[in-house]
Every structure is written in structure tokens, then in C-alpha cells.
Write a protein that holds these residues in place. Structure first.
Motif, mmCIF file in Angstrom:
data_model
loop_
_atom_site.group_PDB
_atom_site.id
_atom_site.type_symbol
_atom_site.label_atom_id
_atom_site.label_comp_id
_atom_site.label_asym_id
_atom_site.label_seq_id
_atom_site.Cartn_x
_atom_site.Cartn_y
_atom_site.Cartn_z
ATOM 1 N N ARG A 195 38.162 39.941 31.457
ATOM 2 C CA ARG A 195 38.892 39.846 32.725
ATOM 3 C C ARG A 195 38.015 40.220 33.914
ATOM 4 N NH1 ARG A 195 44.324 42.774 32.708
ATOM 5 N NH2 ARG A 195 44.394 41.839 34.776
ATOM 6 N N LEU A 196 36.995 41.045 33.688
ATOM 7 C CA LEU A 196 36.097 41.416 34.781
ATOM 8 C C LEU A 196 35.330 40.205 35.300
ATOM 9 C CD1 LEU A 196 34.657 44.797 33.479
ATOM 10 C CD2 LEU A 196 36.081 44.458 35.510
ATOM 11 N N ASP A 197 35.094 39.243 34.433
ATOM 12 C CA ASP A 197 34.325 38.056 34.818
ATOM 13 C C ASP A 197 35.049 37.167 35.823
ATOM 14 O OD1 ASP A 197 32.270 38.839 33.160
ATOM 15 O OD2 ASP A 197 32.972 37.637 31.465
ATOM 16 N N ARG A 198 36.354 37.297 35.952
ATOM 17 C CA ARG A 198 37.096 36.387 36.836
ATOM 18 C C ARG A 198 37.112 36.845 38.285
ATOM 19 N NH1 ARG A 198 43.420 37.519 35.475
ATOM 20 N NH2 ARG A 198 43.306 39.680 36.083
ATOM 21 N N GLY A 199 36.808 38.107 38.548
ATOM 22 C CA GLY A 199 36.769 38.611 39.924
ATOM 23 C C GLY A 199 38.161 38.801 40.516
ATOM 24 N N MET A 200 38.199 39.441 41.646
ATOM 25 C CA MET A 200 39.454 39.715 42.345
ATOM 26 C C MET A 200 39.437 38.991 43.692
ATOM 27 S SD MET A 200 39.809 43.812 41.617
ATOM 28 C CE MET A 200 41.402 43.988 42.385
ATOM 29 N N GLY A 201 40.562 38.461 44.095
ATOM 30 C CA GLY A 201 40.658 37.785 45.378
ATOM 31 C C GLY A 201 40.963 38.758 46.511
ATOM 32 N N SER A 202 40.614 38.356 47.720
ATOM 33 C CA SER A 202 40.810 39.186 48.906
ATOM 34 C C SER A 202 42.106 38.900 49.649
ATOM 35 C CB SER A 202 39.649 38.969 49.889
ATOM 36 O OG SER A 202 38.446 39.396 49.336
ATOM 37 N N GLY A 203 42.877 37.930 49.209
ATOM 38 C CA GLY A 203 44.071 37.513 49.942
ATOM 39 C C GLY A 203 45.039 38.638 50.253
ATOM 40 N N ALA A 204 45.359 39.460 49.264
ATOM 41 C CA ALA A 204 46.320 40.552 49.474
ATOM 42 C C ALA A 204 45.776 41.593 50.449
ATOM 43 C CB ALA A 204 46.677 41.213 48.142
ATOM 44 N N LEU A 205 44.475 41.871 50.384
ATOM 45 C CA LEU A 205 43.884 42.852 51.291
ATOM 46 C C LEU A 205 43.857 42.316 52.720
ATOM 47 C CD1 LEU A 205 40.948 44.277 49.150
ATOM 48 C CD2 LEU A 205 43.232 45.214 49.480
ATOM 49 N N ARG A 206 43.528 41.034 52.867
ATOM 50 C CA ARG A 206 43.522 40.430 54.210
ATOM 51 C C ARG A 206 44.929 40.426 54.804
ATOM 52 N NH1 ARG A 206 39.083 35.539 54.196
ATOM 53 N NH2 ARG A 206 37.339 36.945 53.795
ATOM 54 N N SER A 207 45.906 40.141 53.981
ATOM 55 C CA SER A 207 47.289 40.143 54.447
ATOM 56 C C SER A 207 47.705 41.552 54.894
ATOM 57 C CB SER A 207 48.201 39.638 53.332
ATOM 58 O OG SER A 207 49.528 39.623 53.747
ATOM 59 N N PHE B 68 36.025 41.062 59.075
ATOM 60 C CA PHE B 68 35.605 41.598 57.777
ATOM 61 C C PHE B 68 34.235 42.230 57.959
ATOM 62 C CE2 PHE B 68 33.007 40.997 53.953
ATOM 63 C CZ PHE B 68 33.721 41.783 53.069
ATOM 64 N N CYS B 69 34.124 43.516 57.605
ATOM 65 C CA CYS B 69 32.868 44.229 57.821
ATOM 66 C C CYS B 69 32.086 44.499 56.536
ATOM 67 C CB CYS B 69 33.132 45.542 58.549
ATOM 68 S SG CYS B 69 33.748 45.280 60.223
ATOM 69 N N SER B 70 32.734 44.916 55.496
ATOM 70 C CA SER B 70 32.031 45.200 54.248
ATOM 71 C C SER B 70 33.038 45.316 53.118
ATOM 72 C CB SER B 70 31.199 46.484 54.360
ATOM 73 O OG SER B 70 31.995 47.571 54.750
ATOM 74 N N GLY B 71 32.524 45.352 51.902
ATOM 75 C CA GLY B 71 33.411 45.497 50.760
ATOM 76 C C GLY B 71 32.654 45.431 49.451
ATOM 77 N N ALA B 72 33.340 45.821 48.393
ATOM 78 C CA ALA B 72 32.738 45.794 47.060
ATOM 79 C C ALA B 72 33.824 45.760 45.999
ATOM 80 C CB ALA B 72 31.851 47.017 46.850
ATOM 81 N N GLU B 73 33.520 45.058 44.929
ATOM 82 C CA GLU B 73 34.365 45.048 43.731
ATOM 83 C C GLU B 73 33.631 45.842 42.666
ATOM 84 O OE1 GLU B 73 36.291 41.935 40.510
ATOM 85 O OE2 GLU B 73 35.562 41.175 42.423
ATOM 86 N N THR B 74 34.323 46.833 42.087
ATOM 87 C CA THR B 74 33.663 47.743 41.159
ATOM 88 C C THR B 74 34.556 48.085 39.977
ATOM 89 O OG1 THR B 74 32.626 48.773 43.093
ATOM 90 C CG2 THR B 74 32.430 49.945 41.015
ATOM 91 N N PRO B 75 34.084 47.850 38.751
ATOM 92 C CA PRO B 75 34.817 48.339 37.574
ATOM 93 C C PRO B 75 34.712 49.863 37.516
ATOM 94 C CG PRO B 75 33.216 46.646 36.968
ATOM 95 C CD PRO B 75 32.921 47.052 38.379
ATOM 96 N N GLN B 76 35.817 50.517 37.161
ATOM 97 C CA GLN B 76 35.836 51.974 37.124
ATOM 98 C C GLN B 76 36.733 52.483 36.002
ATOM 99 O OE1 GLN B 76 36.311 53.999 40.892
ATOM 100 N NE2 GLN B 76 36.037 52.073 41.998
ATOM 101 N N VAL B 77 36.440 53.685 35.565
ATOM 102 C CA VAL B 77 37.326 54.405 34.653
ATOM 103 C C VAL B 77 37.802 55.631 35.413
ATOM 104 C CG1 VAL B 77 37.516 55.683 32.495
ATOM 105 C CG2 VAL B 77 36.138 53.586 32.587
#
Length: 179
Positions: A150-162, A101-110
Motif C-alpha cells: 500500500r505504501l507504493d500507491r502514495g497519498m493524494g493531496s486533495g483532502a489537505l488542499r480542501s 503550496f510551500c512544502s510537504g512530505a509523505e513518510t511511513p511511520q510507526v
């Protein structure tokens, strides 16, 4: 006295029913529409991430970006769609049989899209993401109250790692190390 209790109870029931209807109505994301626009949204996220990762400067690593988006708000108006999404993009590489794992970010977007040709596909026409120095006011002005919660709960990385393990030909239980 029983009239006051019944009156208070009835008032509380009306408030609960109204709040439930509001919450149910604001959480409605058309899964069919999301299935049609999601490929364009996620392809855009991957394309934007390329060239920005810490691992891309490491010659010993083969890295790639993996992104996913969750629809929070989705509105269609003719051939145009406004998608309020929470996005997670992570850069992974492989080294010595391990996922790195090198880098990453979670970002709300429109993200605004429009229909691209007769096949029903969509293309991104504009994108606005939460600035790094934004406060909660940005989210509140760009998303529904339900989406903000829903933004407060965050997103998990499991699917991306898989997906990364699969892409690099690693077994599902390959260890994950930092870059």
C-alpha cells in the motif's frame, strides 16, 4: 491424464484460497480503534511539522501545516496501540486569493500510543519514521507485506488542499500556486 489436471487444479485452488485469506487477514484495520487514535496521530504530525516549512520564512504569507495519516497496520495490546501509518504533511499559505503550496512530505511511520485517561483518548509515546536514506528494507522490517504494498500507491493531496482552502476562507476552486 485427467487425474493430473484435477490434481494440479485442486492444488492451485488451495494456493489461491490461502493467499486470499492471508491478504484479507493482513489488511484488517479496526476502523473503531483507528477513529480513536487518529486524532492523536495527526495532531502529533502537525505539531512536529511546525517550524520546518519553506513558507514560514516568507513574511507575506500566513502558513499552516495540514497532515493526514492512513493506517496500514494497527495492533492493540491492552491500553497500548502500535500504528503503522503512511503520513502526508503539507504546508499551505494564502496570497492574493490563491492557495500557496510551500512544502510537504509523505513518510511511513510507526507510532506507539497509550490510553490517556478514562475518556478513552490516546497520546503518542513514541514515533519512528523512515530515515531519508532508507531502502525498501526499512519498510519490510516495520510493516506487514500488505502494508508495504500500500505504501507504493502514495497519498493524494486533495483532502489537505480542501482543508487548507476552508481554513483560509478560500472558495473550493481557488487556484493553487507554488511558494
Amino acid at each position: 491424464m485427467s487425474v493430473r489436471i484435477w490434481g494440479t487444479g485442486a492444488g492451485a485452488l488451495v494456493v489461491l484460497v490461502a493467499a486470499g485469506a492471508w491478504a484479507r487477514g493482513s489488511s484488517a484495520v479496526d476502523p473503531g480503534l483507528w477513529a480513536r487514535v487518529r486524532p492523536a496521530v495527526e495532531a502529533r504530525l502537525v505539531a512536529q511539522s511546525a517550524g520546518t516549512g519553506a513558507g514560514e520564512s516568507e513574511p507575506a504569507l500566513r502558513t499552516r501545516w495540514f497532515c493526514r495519516a492512513e493506517a496500514l497496520d494497527l495492533e492493540q495490546n491492552g491500553d497500548r496501540v502500535r500504528a503503522g501509518v503512511d503520513s502526508l504533511c503539507e504546508e499551505y499559505g494564502v496570497h492574493a486569493g490563491a492557495l500557496v503550496f510551500c512544502s510537504g512530505a509523505e513518510t511511513p511511520q510507526v507510532i506507539r500510543l497509550e490510553r490517556d485517561g478514562p475518556d478513552g483518548g490516546y497520546r503518542v509515546v513514541s514515533q519512528e519514521e523512515q530515515p531519508e536514506d532508507a531502502d525498501a528494507g526499512w519498510n519490510a522490517s516495520h510493516f506487514s507485506p500488505y502494508a508495504v504494498s500500500r505504501l507504493d500507491r502514495g497519498m493524494g493531496s486533495g483532502a489537505l488542499r480542501s482543508a487548507a482552502r476552508s481554513h483560509f476562507g478560500l472558495p473550493p476552486d481557488a487556484p493553487v500556486r507554488d511558494c
